[in-house]
Scaffold this motif. Structure first.
Motif, PDB file in Angstrom:
ATOM      1  N   TRP A  86      15.137 -58.326  45.376  1.00  0.00           N
ATOM      2  CA  TRP A  86      14.087 -59.235  45.627  1.00  0.00           C
ATOM      3  C   TRP A  86      14.644 -60.727  45.612  1.00  0.00           C
ATOM      4  N   LEU A 138      24.815 -62.890  39.597  1.00  0.00           N
ATOM      5  CA  LEU A 138      24.446 -62.802  38.287  1.00  0.00           C
ATOM      6  C   LEU A 138      23.780 -61.415  38.078  1.00  0.00           C
ATOM      7  N   ARG A 141      26.732 -58.774  38.300  1.00  0.00           N
ATOM      8  CA  ARG A 141      27.851 -58.879  37.149  1.00  0.00           C
ATOM      9  C   ARG A 141      26.913 -58.726  35.811  1.00  0.00           C
ATOM     10  N   PHE A 142      25.763 -59.292  35.412  1.00  0.00           N
ATOM     11  CA  PHE A 142      25.294 -59.101  34.245  1.00  0.00           C
ATOM     12  C   PHE A 142      23.849 -58.506  34.362  1.00  0.00           C
ATOM     13  N   GLY A 143      23.523 -58.056  35.390  1.00  0.00           N
ATOM     14  CA  GLY A 143      22.075 -57.362  35.475  1.00  0.00           C
ATOM     15  C   GLY A 143      21.096 -58.318  35.232  1.00  0.00           C
ATOM     16  N   THR A 144      20.894 -59.507  35.828  1.00  0.00           N
ATOM     17  CA  THR A 144      20.226 -60.594  35.306  1.00  0.00           C
ATOM     18  C   THR A 144      19.049 -60.330  36.473  1.00  0.00           C
ATOM     19  N   ILE A 147      14.597 -61.728  40.922  1.00  0.00           N
ATOM     20  CA  ILE A 147      13.344 -62.334  41.041  1.00  0.00           C
ATOM     21  C   ILE A 147      13.399 -63.734  40.454  1.00  0.00           C
ATOM     22  N   LEU A 148      13.391 -63.819  39.387  1.00  0.00           N
ATOM     23  CA  LEU A 148      13.281 -65.057  38.329  1.00  0.00           C
ATOM     24  C   LEU A 148      14.323 -65.982  38.801  1.00  0.00           C
ATOM     25  N   THR A 149      15.705 -65.432  38.924  1.00  0.00           N
ATOM     26  CA  THR A 149      16.920 -66.506  39.143  1.00  0.00           C
ATOM     27  C   THR A 149      16.664 -66.999  40.558  1.00  0.00           C
ATOM     28  N   LEU A 151      14.073 -67.591  42.094  1.00  0.00           N
ATOM     29  CA  LEU A 151      12.996 -68.395  42.456  1.00  0.00           C
ATOM     30  C   LEU A 151      13.153 -69.744  41.584  1.00  0.00           C
TER      31      LEU A 151
END
Lengths: 360, 308
Positions: A86, A138, A141-144, A147-149, A151
């Motif tokens: 996303w 992100l 590598r980290f599963g961040t 959607i939020l990053t 945006l």
């Protein structure tokens, strides 16, 4: 009365084709109601919005100009959304693309060469791809949450470009207006038709649409995109990597958004200024869904959304209707597209409450 | 530093944190029921415009705030109907809600641009608010601030101490089992989504009636998205939402003070700080897989179609 859904045995190809049309029709019905409430003759308003722009050669060219970035961005998004990534930060990737592409003409304003334009376009694509690589990396590598990053990065991109055009990149002879020096002749994308507004970016959009359509429907990579999007577990058994797909989809869509950005900067504004962010990256989400995440469908959907922008401007002049109504139309359209897509996989039944068993 | 200045900074941190806290608390309940509503930004801006316009018309900011709560809840019904009754994709529908909310609020608020707003006055509890230093901070703030704090406590109590809260969490953790036990999955989710909408609406009203007191198009400026990030940051625990919201409020205020003090960093970099902080926080949280796994509602974002 209770509404419930009955799963179809197979997905319905009829509704698959019909659902965008149905959504458009519902949007028009709601538009009629909205204009009646606003006290504007709905027939006149809808004519101005959706028919009038098609009767004038100048306005048709404006539609094509507007549709170009929408289509380029939406095609990239379609690959992301299909693969279950996303990316909603296309607006930021579009701006960073415009910024990266502007580096050469800003620092070497007098540099003239037939190679300049290709270099600028590639720089734009690199910029957009690098910026999209942040949420992709992100996530992989980290599963961040991407959607939020993605945006959050839009706001950061807006501030970065704003700082550049007001600070280090500002044209000292610009009378204090934010913006770089105008590009020289060889840094400007050629016009589509002589002395027109539409530029060569449209050709990129058509080529990209055909290319990505081919990739999605005829190649193994396209199959991988679909499998990982629909069922990541099955994809992993087939040896596909979700992480690599995340990187691939983000890089591709970032590069296309970046290309849209530099094409707009070079072909339309002819310099980098503070008005680059017009929300195309968000409208492109609507274009992607209206086009059923299919690059060829997106070509048509991009033109329809562009028509609503131009129609909105016309309605503002002719009927004194706020052109904010355009954004309402676009938002409603996305709702109806999503709602109508339900019909592809489900039958909708209405049952009176006395007959309804497990209501849930 | 003068103690008086510290108190006034703390009050401004409270003002900046309240909308984040409200919206994040509402979204926490929604996500605990297994629904991911990305439309927080849209519901918040609808609340902001509804609160401002009703306050202008009636002259009463409290009626405005109530209207904002109603508007947020009604607007969230659109999302609930699509995702719960028509099982549309929750991510896409949430985005649609945000896009529509931003457009609709622009149209509704067009006539109110530039009008001086009606600020909700602080409550000033008699005698207590006259206490030196802490009086204003603890007893002299606006009603929405106190509501937000009470709400976090209530939500925490509801989710972990009541039967209804247990039902809501069971719906979010395993909707199929909950359905099999006769728990009305869809009805609970409808109510959770509307509660989230009401909270976001009130958060928006705080912006347009207390924080800024004005109507500015797009005035939420990504706060709805930061609230969504806060829920992840808090790993779905109300008390941690409280901590997170105040941390972010503090970052926002620190940025204003740095600008005012003339620290030689371009204003644009300082404005980016809360957004950058969000990205960094999300990365730190994501690295701690175990804590996230324990608390994430297991059915989050998965559609549920009751079989008959």
């Amino acid at each position: 009365m209770i509404l419930f859904l009955e799963k179809r045995a197979n997905y319905s190809p009829l509704f698959s084709a019909l659902s965008p049309v149905l959504a458009l029709a519902l949007t028009l019905i709601f538009g009629t109601i909205m204009f009646s409430i606003l006290g504007v003759d709905p027939a006149k308003a809808l004519y101005t919005y959706f028919v009038l722009p098609l009767t004038d050669a100048y306005l048709i060219e404006q539609i094509i100009l507007k549709a170009t970035p929408l289509i380029l961005i939406a095609i990239g998004l379609s690959v992301c959304f299909r693969s279950g990534n996303w990316n909603i930060g296309a607006e930021g990737q579009y701006m960073i693309g415009g910024m990266f592409g502007a580096i050469i003409p800003v620092y070497f304003n007098d540099f003239q060469s037939p190679l300049l334009l290709p270099m600028m376009m590639i720089m734009g694509m690199i910029g957009g791809a690098l910026f999209a690589a942040i949420p992709a990396f992100l996530k992989a590598r980290f599963g961040t949450n991407e959607i939020l990053t993605s945006l959050m990065l839009v706001y950061i991109a807006q501030q970065l470009v704003d700082w550049l055009v007001r600070g280090p990149w500002r044209d000292p002879q610009g009378m204090g207006f934010p913006g770089t020096k105008s590009f020289n002749e060889s840094a400007i994308l050629p016009e589509l038709i002589p002395n027109g507004d539409a530029h060569f970016g449209t050709v990129f959009a058509v080529i990209v649409a055909i290319g990505v359509w081919f990739m999605l429907s005829k190649t193994l990579k396209g199959f991988e995109v679909t499998v990982l999007g629909e069922c990541p577990r099955a994809g992993r058994f087939a040896g596909f990597s979700t992480k690599q797909m995340t990187i691939f989809a983000f890089l591709l869509s970032g590069a296309l958004a970046g290309l849209a950005g530099i094409a707009e900067v070079s072909g339309s504004v002819e310099k980098l200024d503070d008005k680059l962010s017009l929300g195309y990256g968000f409208t492109a989400i609507i274009v992607a869904f209206l086009g059923r995440l299919n690059p060829l469908g997106i070509l048509v959907a991009g033109l329809i959304l562009a028509l609503s922008y131009i129609g909105g401007e016309e309605a503002k002049i002719a009927l004194q209707v706020s052109n904010r109504a355009t954004n309402v139309f676009q938002g409603l359209l996305l709702f109806f597209v999503l709602a109508c897509d339900t019909l592809i996989h489900y039958r909708i039944r209405l049952v009176t409450s006395s007959k309804a068993g497990g209501t849930g | 530093m003068d103690a008086q200045i510290i108190v006034s900074i703390l009050i401004s941190v409270c003002v900046a944190s309240t909308p984040l806290l409200l919206a994040a608390t509402g979204e926490l309940v929604v996500e605990r029921s297994g629904v991911l509503n990305l439309g927080v930004e849209g519901m918040m801006i609808i609340g902001a415009v509804a609160g401002f316009s009703v306050a202008q018309i009636t002259g009463n900011p409290y009626i405005g705030a109530i209207a904002a709560i109603g508007a947020g809840a009604v607007f969230s019904l659109l999302f609930a109907f699509l995702t719960l009754s028509l099982v549309t994709n929750q991510v896409a529908t949430g985005l649609a809600l945000t896009i529509l909310g931003l457009g609709l609020s622009g149209m509704i608020g067009e006539g109110f641009v530039g009008q001086p707003g009606i600020k909700m006055t602080s409550l000033d509890i008699p005698y207590l608010s006259d206490l030196p230093l802490v009086g204003k901070l603890l007893f002299g703030q606006d009603a929405i601030f106190y509501t937000s704090l009470i709400l976090v406590g209530l939500v925490s109590w509801f989710l972990f101490r009541t039967r209804a809260g247990l039902m809501l969490r069971s719906v979010g953790d395993n909707s199929k089992s909950a359905h099999a036990l006769g728990i009305p999955v869809i009805r609970i989710r409808y109510m959770a989504v509307m509660f989230g909408g009401a909270c976001s609406g009130l958060a928006g009203a705080h912006l347009s009636l207390v924080y800024v007191p004005q109507w500015v198009e797009g005035m939420t400026a990504g706060r709805g998205w930061i609230a969504l990030a806060l829920v992840v940051f808090a790993s779905w625990r109300p008390a941690r939402v409280l901590v997170g919201a105040y941390l972010f409020g503090a970052v926002t205020i620190a940025q204003f003070h740095a600008q005012a003090l003339g620290i030689p960093i371009p204003a644009q970099f300082l404005t980016s700080l809360p957004y950058l902080a969000t990205v960094i926080v999300l990365v730190i949280i994501a690295r701690n897989r175990r804590m996230t796994m324990i608390n994430t509602p297991a059915s989050l974002g998965q559609p549920f179609v009751p079989d008959r």
